[in-house]
Scaffold this motif. Structure first.
Motif, PDB file in Angstrom:
ATOM      1  N   ASP A  30       0.825  -1.215   0.000  1.00  0.00           N
ATOM      2  CA  ASP A  30       0.000   0.000   0.000  1.00  0.00           C
ATOM      3  C   ASP A  30       0.861   1.268   0.000  1.00  0.00           C
ATOM      4  OD1 ASP A  30       0.798  -0.431   2.642  1.00  0.00           O
ATOM      5  OD2 ASP A  30      -1.092   0.254   3.513  1.00  0.00           O
ATOM      6  N   LEU A  72      -3.933   5.890   1.283  1.00  0.00           N
ATOM      7  CA  LEU A  72      -3.769   4.615   1.989  1.00  0.00           C
ATOM      8  C   LEU A  72      -5.119   3.954   2.227  1.00  0.00           C
ATOM      9  CD1 LEU A  72      -0.904   5.365   4.562  1.00  0.00           C
ATOM     10  CD2 LEU A  72      -0.765   4.051   2.442  1.00  0.00           C
ATOM     11  N   GLU A  73      -6.162   4.780   2.449  1.00  0.00           N
ATOM     12  CA  GLU A  73      -7.506   4.222   2.671  1.00  0.00           C
ATOM     13  C   GLU A  73      -8.012   3.521   1.409  1.00  0.00           C
ATOM     14  OE1 GLU A  73      -6.636   7.381   3.517  1.00  0.00           O
ATOM     15  OE2 GLU A  73      -6.432   6.860   5.650  1.00  0.00           O
ATOM     16  N   LYS A  82      -6.233   0.320   0.940  1.00  0.00           N
ATOM     17  CA  LYS A  82      -6.686  -0.703   1.885  1.00  0.00           C
ATOM     18  C   LYS A  82      -7.990  -1.351   1.421  1.00  0.00           C
ATOM     19  CE  LYS A  82      -8.268  -1.665   6.462  1.00  0.00           C
ATOM     20  NZ  LYS A  82      -8.825  -1.176   7.702  1.00  0.00           N
ATOM     21  N   GLU A  83      -8.896  -0.493   1.033  1.00  0.00           N
ATOM     22  CA  GLU A  83     -10.197  -0.940   0.545  1.00  0.00           C
ATOM     23  C   GLU A  83     -10.030  -1.931  -0.610  1.00  0.00           C
ATOM     24  OE1 GLU A  83     -13.241   0.069   1.425  1.00  0.00           O
ATOM     25  OE2 GLU A  83     -14.306  -0.819  -0.295  1.00  0.00           O
ATOM     26  N   VAL A  87      -8.286  -5.290   0.515  1.00  0.00           N
ATOM     27  CA  VAL A  87      -9.139  -6.225   1.254  1.00  0.00           C
ATOM     28  C   VAL A  87     -10.168  -6.861   0.325  1.00  0.00           C
ATOM     29  CG1 VAL A  87     -10.888  -6.423   3.054  1.00  0.00           C
ATOM     30  CG2 VAL A  87      -8.813  -5.092   3.471  1.00  0.00           C
ATOM     31  N   PHE A 143       0.132  -5.265   5.768  1.00  0.00           N
ATOM     32  CA  PHE A 143       0.202  -4.020   4.998  1.00  0.00           C
ATOM     33  C   PHE A 143       1.538  -3.329   5.285  1.00  0.00           C
ATOM     34  CE2 PHE A 143      -4.127  -3.123   3.403  1.00  0.00           C
ATOM     35  CZ  PHE A 143      -4.770  -4.241   3.914  1.00  0.00           C
ATOM     36  N   ARG A 151       1.562  -0.571   7.830  1.00  0.00           N
ATOM     37  CA  ARG A 151       1.287  -0.867   9.227  1.00  0.00           C
ATOM     38  C   ARG A 151       2.315  -1.803   9.845  1.00  0.00           C
ATOM     39  NH1 ARG A 151      -4.695  -2.601   9.510  1.00  0.00           N
ATOM     40  NH2 ARG A 151      -5.090  -2.201   7.318  1.00  0.00           N
TER      41      ARG A 151
END
Ligand code: TRP
Ligand code: SF4
Length: 438
Positions: free
Chosen positions: A104, A115-116, A119-120, A123, A144, A147
Motif C-alpha cells: 500500500d 492509503l484508505e 486498503k479498501e 481487502v 500491509f 502498518r
C-alpha cells in the motif's frame, strides 16, 4: 523431432532478457528435483532465477526457508496476478513460511492512491481473491506495508548502504520524483529482508517469486543484504577459499568466532592472517561456500550485524493479454479479471486473438499456431493441469484437426468453471476477512 509445447516465440524474447540481466535459467535441472513440480515451473512459465540453489538445498535437507512476495493494490486483480499466488500455494505445500506484503505504501507513492483507498482495494479485491484461491491466512503472514513497523524501520536503516547515484542508475529517478516514490524500493527491500530478522524466523534462505519487471528490486535487495554482511566468503586469486572480515571493529573477535564455526563444520588446516582480516581454508571447495556463508551469517547478529542471506528469486513470464498486447487492468478487454462473470470472460475469449489461419480451409490444410495463440496460453498457464491433455491440444492444433471456434468454447467452459467456483469461495472469504487482518 519432438513437438515441444512449452517453447514459443515469446519464450525466446524472455531468454534474451534473462541473459542480458544476468538472470540464471530456471532449467529442468532445477525443477526436476522438486516434489510434484507446479505446472508453471514444468512449462517454462517460470523461466529465470537468482540463487534458487539455496532454496533447493533447504528443501532437500528439510531446513527452514521462507517465501516473501507482494502485490500492489492498484486495480482489479487479473489472471496475471494470480500466478504469484499459484506459486506461493505450491511452495507452501513444500513447507515454506509464507509472507505476503500488501504494497500500500507503493500504491500511495507511485500510483496516487490514498492509503484508505489502497486498503479498501486490497481487502475486497486482492485478499478476498487470495483466500478464494486457496491461501489460508492463518497459515501465512499477510500484512500491509504501512502498518508494519519493523519493515519500515528496516527500509530506513538499510538505506544507509545505498546512495543516490545507485538509485538513479537502477530506477531512473529524477529531480522531480517524489520522495515517497524514491523511498518505496527500500520499503520493498524491508519486505524482502525482514523475514530474516530473529523475530520472524531468523536467518534463512528466502524466495521471492515475481514477474520479471520486479528484478531491479531484487537486485537492490541482494546488493543491500550483501553490503550489510560482516563476513565475505570467496574464492581467492590463488584458488583457495577465504573468509574475510569486511569491517574494522572487533576484527579479532570476528576471526575467533569464524575459526570456531569453521572447526565445527569440520574444516581443518585453517590459515589465519589477522593483518589481512582473513582465514584461508585449505580443505574447502567452491561447493562448500554456501554452507560456510550461511553458518557465518548466523553468528553476525551477536556482533550487531544482520547476517541477511541474499534473497533468491524466480521470474515468471507475463501472460499475454487476450488482445495480443500486455494483459493490463487499464485495458479491460485484454484481461480476464478474477471478478469477471463467466459471460464477460466468455465474450473476451471468443474475441481473443488466436493463432488460427485466415480461413477454415487454410487452417485444416496448414494447421494453427498455438505458440502465438492467447487461448492456448490460457490453457498452458491456467486452465489445464494435465500435461498430456495440453500436449494433445497443441498437436491437434498444429495438425489442423482442432479449429479455433471449438477450442475457444472449450477454454470458455473451463474458465466458467473456474470463475464460478472462485466467486463462491470469494463470497465466503469476504464474510470472514476482517478477523484475519492483523
Ligand atoms: N512491487 C510489487 C508490485 O509492483 C509489490 C511488492 C511489494 C513486492 N513488496 C514486495 C513484490 C516484495 C515482491 C516482494 O506489485
Ligand atoms: Fe489457438 Fe485453439 Fe485456434 Fe489452435 S485451435 S490456434 S490453440 S484457438
Amino acid at each position: 523431432m519432438k513437438i515441444d509445447p512449452w517453447s514459443s516465440t515469446t519464450y525466446q524474447d524472455y531468454a534474451r532478457l534473462r541473459d542480458e540481466f544476468g538472470i540464471q535459467e530456471f532449467s529442468e535441472d532445477l525443477w526436476k528435483h522438486l516434489p510434484h513440480p507446479h505446472r508453471l515451473l514444468r512449462r517454462g512459465v517460470v523461466f529465470g532465477h537468482r540463487g534458487f540453489e539455496l532454496i533447493l538445498n533447504a528443501i532437500q535437507k528439510k531446513r527452514p526457508w521462507a517465501i516473501l512476495t507482494g502485490l500492489m493494490p492498484s486495480g482489479r486483480m487479473h489472471l496475471g496476478h494470480k500466478m504469484v499466488i499459484d506459486e506461493v500455494l505450491y511452495y507452501q505445500s513444500l513447507g515454506a513460511d509464507i509472507f505476503i506484503a500488501v504494497a500500500d505504501i507503493e500504491a500511495f507513492a507511485t500510483r496516487g492512491f490514498t492509503l484508505e483507498e489502497a486498503k479498501e482495494l486490497a481487502v475486497n479485491e486482492y485478499i478476498a481473491n487470495y483466500i478464494a484461491l486457496g491461501l489460508d491466512p492463518k497459515q501465512c503472514h499477510l500484512y500491509f506495508q504501512s502498518r508494519h513497523q519493523d519493515v519500515k524501520d528496516l527500509a530506513f536503516l538499510l538505506g544507509k548502504k545505498v546512495n543516490w547515484s545507485q538509485m538513479v542508475a537502477t530506477y531512473g529517478f529524477e529531480g522531480t520524483t517524489n520522495m515517497a516514490h524514491i523511498f518505496s524500493p527500500l520499503v520493498q527491500t524491508g519486505d524482502i529482508l525482514h523475514v530474516q530478522l530473529e523475530k520472524y524466523g531468523g536467518i534463512r534462505p528466502t524466495l521471492v517469486p515475481v514477474g520479471v519487471d520486479q528484478d531491479p528490486h531484487i537486485r537492490l535487495s541482494r546488493d543491500i543484504a550483501q553490503a550489510h554482511r560482516l563476513y565475505n566468503v570467496t574464492v581467492t586469486k590463488d584458488n583457495k577459499i577465504g573468509v574475510f572480515v569486511k569491517v574494522d571493529t572487533q576484527v579479532k573477535e570476528l576471526l575467533d568466532a569464524a575459526e570456531k564455526t569453521l572447526k565445527k563444520l569440520q574444516f581443518t588446516d585453517l590459515k589465519r592472517i589477522t593483518d589481512y582480516k582473513a582465514i584461508y581454508i585449505n580443505t574447502a571447495k567452491e561447493a562448500d561456500i554456501p554452507g560456510i556463508d550461511e553458518a557465518l551469517a548466523c553468528i553476525e547478529p551477536s556482533f550487531h550485524g544482520y547476517g541477511f542471506l541474499q534473497p533468491s528469486s524466480t521470474y515468471h513470464r507475463f501472460i499475454t493479454g487476450l488482445t495480443g498486447e500486455k494483459m493490463s487492468s487499464s485495458k479491460p478487454e485484454s484481461a480476464i479479471f478474477l471478478t469477471d462473470t463467466p459471460q464477460e470472460a466468455k465474450k473476451k475469449i471468443m474475441n481473443a486473438k488466436t493463432g488460427g489461419a485466415a480461413t477454415l480451409d487454410e487452417q485444416k490444410k496448414s494447421g494453427g499456431k498455438p505458440d502465438d495463440c492467447m487461448v492456448y496460453e490460457l490453457f498452458l498457464y491456467h486452465l489445464i493441469e494435465d500435461d498430456d491433455e495440453l500436449q494433445s491440444i497443441y498437436e491437434s492444433c498444429k495438425k489442423g484437426e482442432l479449429m479455433c471456434g471449438a477450442c475457444k468454447k472449450h477454454a470458455a467452459e473451463e474458465m466458467e468453471k473456474f470463475l464460478r467456483d472462485l466467486q463462491q469461495k470469494r463470497t465466503k472469504a469476504l464474510n470472514q476477512i476482517q478477523e484475519y487482518l492483523h
